[in-house]
Scaffold this active site. Structure first.
Site, short mmCIF file in Angstrom:
data_model
loop_
_atom_site.label_atom_id
_atom_site.label_comp_id
_atom_site.label_asym_id
_atom_site.label_seq_id
_atom_site.Cartn_x
_atom_site.Cartn_y
_atom_site.Cartn_z
N HIS A 216 0.81 -1.21 0.00
CA HIS A 216 0.00 0.00 0.00
C HIS A 216 0.85 1.27 0.00
O HIS A 216 0.50 2.27 -0.63
CB HIS A 216 -0.96 0.01 1.19
CG HIS A 216 -1.96 -1.10 1.16
ND1 HIS A 216 -1.72 -2.33 1.74
CD2 HIS A 216 -3.18 -1.17 0.59
CE1 HIS A 216 -2.76 -3.11 1.53
NE2 HIS A 216 -3.66 -2.44 0.84
N GLU B 119 2.46 -1.48 7.89
CA GLU B 119 3.53 -1.58 6.89
C GLU B 119 4.78 -0.83 7.31
O GLU B 119 5.91 -1.31 7.10
CB GLU B 119 3.01 -1.11 5.53
CG GLU B 119 1.89 -2.00 5.01
CD GLU B 119 1.47 -1.72 3.58
OE1 GLU B 119 2.04 -0.79 2.95
OE2 GLU B 119 0.57 -2.43 3.07
N ARG C 232 -22.58 15.89 14.83
CA ARG C 232 -22.85 17.03 13.96
C ARG C 232 -24.23 16.84 13.33
O ARG C 232 -24.55 15.76 12.83
CB ARG C 232 -21.79 17.13 12.86
CG ARG C 232 -20.47 17.73 13.32
CD ARG C 232 -19.54 17.95 12.13
NE ARG C 232 -18.42 18.80 12.48
CZ ARG C 232 -17.23 18.34 12.89
NH1 ARG C 232 -17.02 17.02 12.99
NH2 ARG C 232 -16.26 19.17 13.21
N ARG D 191 -15.88 23.85 18.44
CA ARG D 191 -17.22 23.39 18.14
C ARG D 191 -18.29 24.13 18.94
O ARG D 191 -19.46 24.15 18.55
CB ARG D 191 -17.32 21.90 18.40
CG ARG D 191 -16.47 21.01 17.48
CD ARG D 191 -17.10 20.85 16.12
NE ARG D 191 -18.46 20.39 16.17
CZ ARG D 191 -18.84 19.13 16.44
NH1 ARG D 191 -17.93 18.20 16.65
NH2 ARG D 191 -20.11 18.81 16.46
#
Length: 259
Positions: free
Chosen positions: A7, A79, A167, A222
Site C-alpha cells: 500500500h 507496513e 454534527r 465546536r
C-alpha cells in the site's frame, strides 16, 4: 525475500535508515512538514499514501500521509512497522470542544477515547489508547521552545466525521440515539477535542511495542462555530508541523546522546 509494503509502495531501503515517521492525513501536508526538517525527496505516492524522506544533514525522518480515519492509518502503521519505523508522531487538524481552547491552539494528546472502530481489531476495548510519555514530553518541549500555546489531555477519536462527533449539519440532520448527547458528555468528562486517528495509532503502537504521540492543531471550536477559516487553517498547519519536526529533532538528539 525482502519485505515490500504494497500500500505504501516502498521497501526498507527507501527509508535510508529513518526510524521516525511523522504522519499527517492530507498528502498535500507532507511537503509542508518535511521542508521544516530539511531538504526532502518524495519516494512514493500510492493511493492516499504520499511518502517523503527529509534530511537535515545529520538525521533523516519519514513523512507519510495516511488519509482520513483509522482503517487507512492502520494499514500505514502495519507496513511502516515492518519496514523498521519505531516512532510515530501523528500531525493533524482537529476541533476543540472545551471553551478555554481557542482556534490556533495545539493539543498534545496523552490518550484517546476509542470510538475509532479500527483499534478493536487489535485489542479489546478495556485496553487503553495512550501515548508514549517520552514523545508527549518532546512535543511539550517543542511547543514551549517555539512559543506556541498548547493543551495536554485526552482526545476523542471518532470513526466518523459527522454522527460520531454529533454534527447535525448533515443531509438528514439526524444523529442515531446512542450518539445523541455524546458531545456534551465528553465535554463534562474533560475531553479536549475530536479527531479520527489517534486512538488507532496509540492502540497499535502499544500492541506492537512501538512509540507514538500526536499533536493536533485546532482549526475550529465546536462550541462557537463549525466553519473553518482558511487563514487559520494555514497558520495551524504551520504550527503543528514545526512542533512535530522540533519534537522529532529532540527525540533524535536524545537517541544520539544515549548511543
Amino acid at each position: 525475500m525482502k519485505y515490500y509494503a504494497y500500500h505504501l509502495s516502498m521497501a526498507k531501503d527507501d527509508l535510508r535508515g529513518a526510524t521516525i515517521a511523522l504522519i499527517p492525513g492530507a498528502p498535500e501536508r507532507v511537503v509542508t512538514i518535511a521542508q521544516e526538517f530539511g531538504p526532502y525527496q518524495e519516494i512514493a505516492f500510492h493511493r492516499e499514501y504520499r511518502s517523503v524522506i527529509a534530511d537535515d544533514g545529520k538525521d533523516r525522518i519519514l513523512v507519510v500521509s495516511s488519509g482520513i480515519g483509522g482503517p487507512s492509518l492502520a494499514i500505514a502503521i502495519e507496513e511502516l512497522a515492518q519496514l523498521g519505523i519505531q516512532t510515530f508522531i501523528r500531525v493533524g487538524t482537529s476541533g476543540a470542544i472545551q471553551d478555554f481552547i481557542q482556534e490556533g491552539d495545539l493539543i498534545i494528546s496523552e490518550g484517546a477515547v476509542r470510538m475509532d472502530g479500527t483499534s478493536e481489531h487489535y485489542a479489546p476495548m478495556p485496553f487503553p489508547a495512550c501515548a508514549d510519555f517520552s514523545i508527549v514530553a518532546a512535543l511539550r518541549q517543542a511547543a514551549k521552545q517555539l512559543g506556541f500555546k498548547y493543551h495536554s489531555g485526552i482526545t476523542c477519536t471518532s470513526a466518523t466525521f459527522y454522527p460520531g462527533q454529533e454534527r447535525y449539519d448533515t443531509f438528514t440532520h439526524y444523529v442515531v440515539r446512542s450518539l445523541q448527547g455524546s458531545l456534551e458528555e465528553w465535554k463534562k468528562l474533560g475531553i479536549l477535542n475530536y479527531e479520527m486517528e489517534i486512538a488507532t495509532l496509540y492502540t497499535l503502537a502499544r500492541v506492537f511495542g512501538l512509540k507514538a504521540g500526536a499533536v493536533c492543531g485546532i482549526i475550529v471550536n465546536r462550541n462557537q462555530k463549525e466553519d473553518v477559516d482558511l487563514k487559520t487553517l494555514q497558520e495551524v498547519e504551520e504550527r503543528m508541523s514545526r512542533v512535530a519536526v522540533q519534537a522529532a529533532k529532540i527525540l533524535l538528539s536524545q537517541k544520539d546522546t544515549s548511543n
